[in-house]
Design a protein around this motif. Structure first.
Motif, PDB file in Angstrom:
ATOM      1  N   TYR A  56     -43.953   2.648 -41.556  1.00 47.54           N
ATOM      2  CA  TYR A  56     -44.236   1.802 -40.396  1.00 47.54           C
ATOM      3  C   TYR A  56     -44.733   0.447 -40.874  1.00 47.54           C
ATOM      4  CZ  TYR A  56     -45.515   0.415 -35.698  1.00 47.54           C
ATOM      5  OH  TYR A  56     -45.570  -0.244 -34.500  1.00 47.54           O
ATOM      6  N   ARG A  57     -44.241  -0.592 -40.199  1.00 46.95           N
ATOM      7  CA  ARG A  57     -44.554  -1.966 -40.571  1.00 46.95           C
ATOM      8  C   ARG A  57     -45.667  -2.515 -39.687  1.00 46.95           C
ATOM      9  NH1 ARG A  57     -42.324  -6.039 -37.934  1.00 46.95           N
ATOM     10  NH2 ARG A  57     -40.801  -4.571 -37.097  1.00 46.95           N
ATOM     11  N   LEU A  58     -46.646  -3.135 -40.332  1.00 45.99           N
ATOM     12  CA  LEU A  58     -47.726  -3.837 -39.639  1.00 45.99           C
ATOM     13  C   LEU A  58     -47.595  -5.317 -39.964  1.00 45.99           C
ATOM     14  CD1 LEU A  58     -50.636  -1.449 -40.678  1.00 45.99           C
ATOM     15  CD2 LEU A  58     -49.524  -1.513 -38.447  1.00 45.99           C
ATOM     16  N   ASP A  59     -47.483  -6.146 -38.936  1.00 49.50           N
ATOM     17  CA  ASP A  59     -47.409  -7.585 -39.186  1.00 49.50           C
ATOM     18  C   ASP A  59     -48.071  -8.340 -38.037  1.00 49.50           C
ATOM     19  OD1 ASP A  59     -45.580  -7.657 -37.065  1.00 49.50           O
ATOM     20  OD2 ASP A  59     -43.831  -7.851 -38.360  1.00 49.50           O
ATOM     21  N   GLY A  60     -48.002  -9.643 -38.107  1.00 48.32           N
ATOM     22  CA  GLY A  60     -48.666 -10.470 -37.106  1.00 48.32           C
ATOM     23  C   GLY A  60     -48.217 -10.178 -35.686  1.00 48.32           C
ATOM     24  N   ASP A  61     -46.950  -9.784 -35.514  1.00 46.02           N
ATOM     25  CA  ASP A  61     -46.451  -9.526 -34.168  1.00 46.02           C
ATOM     26  C   ASP A  61     -47.110  -8.297 -33.552  1.00 46.02           C
ATOM     27  OD1 ASP A  61     -44.841 -11.731 -34.171  1.00 46.02           O
ATOM     28  OD2 ASP A  61     -43.032 -10.658 -34.757  1.00 46.02           O
ATOM     29  N   ASN A  62     -47.100  -7.179 -34.277  1.00 48.41           N
ATOM     30  CA  ASN A  62     -47.632  -5.976 -33.632  1.00 48.41           C
ATOM     31  C   ASN A  62     -49.143  -5.826 -33.792  1.00 48.41           C
ATOM     32  OD1 ASN A  62     -47.816  -4.967 -36.284  1.00 48.41           O
ATOM     33  ND2 ASN A  62     -46.050  -3.624 -36.062  1.00 48.41           N
ATOM     34  N   ILE A  63     -49.772  -6.660 -34.581  1.00 41.82           N
ATOM     35  CA  ILE A  63     -51.230  -6.608 -34.735  1.00 41.82           C
ATOM     36  C   ILE A  63     -51.912  -7.677 -33.883  1.00 41.82           C
ATOM     37  CG2 ILE A  63     -53.135  -6.979 -36.351  1.00 41.82           C
ATOM     38  CD1 ILE A  63     -51.925  -4.237 -36.664  1.00 41.82           C
TER      39      ILE A  63
END
Length: 198
Positions: A56-63
């Protein structure tokens, strides 16, 4: 800080690993804006999922649109942003998922704290320096952020009016001006194979 809280023991990491047939880790992509971090993170997440590996990717969009929507871009808020991401990525790794973070995370101290947080619980932390000359990043500038920073419309913009402290000893160093997204993704994938994480 909460004081009257109690840790509720549950499955151990090894028990989860045996049940899920997968090891967890955090792959921490760091680099300038427009270096290619998010593009590589998306490609890597897709590759791993296609191969049946939980990621799973965590980045500025979903955080920043959810968990960290209360934070701005001051030095203090950026530190808190990375602190929270470190904690969340550690939880994903502990659940035996491959957590892929994509954040500028400009300060060595913040990234070191993220590494130490994982190490404390015996979790793997893989720092990937997504490197590109600032001139190339400015040419790419998909969101027009460098242009706004040069015009003074964005204060404290990393690489222009705020510092970026490059990793001193990352596990992987990718030059995205010299390699394609596919090549960079494969380098990370092959590293995970070599280290017997997947």
């Amino acid at each position: 800080m909460a004081t009257n809280i109690t840790w509720h023991p549950n499955l151990t990491y090894d028990e989860r690993k045996n049940l899920r047939k997968q090891e967890g880790c955090t792959i921490w992509l760091t680099g300038l804006s427009a270096s290619g971090k998010s593009t590589i993170a998306c490609a890597l997440e897709q590759l791993l999922l296609e191969k049946g590996i939980g990621a799973y990717r965590l980045d500025g969009d979903n955080i920043r649109f959810g968990l960290n929507k209360d934070l701005g871009f001051s030095a203090e808020d950026r530190n808190e942003n990375i602190r929270r991401v470190s904690e969340v990525s550690k939880l994903f790794a502990d659940s035996c998922m491959i957590s892929i973070t994509s954040f500028i995370s400009p300060y060595i101290e913040d990234r070191s704290r993220a590494r130490e947080l994982h190490a404390k619980d015996g979790l793997k932390f893989i720092e990937v320096f997504v490197d590109v000359p600032i001139e190339v990043a400015e040419q790419r500038d998909p969101k027009g952020l460098y242009k706004k920073a040069r015009e003074g419309a964005i204060k404290e913009f990393t690489g222009i009016s705020a510092p970026y402290e490059a990793p001193e000893a990352p596990e992987l160093h990718l030059r995205t001006d010299l390699k394609t997204v596919e090549e960079c993704t494969l380098i990370i994938y092959e590293y995970l194979l070599r280290e017997k994480i997947i």
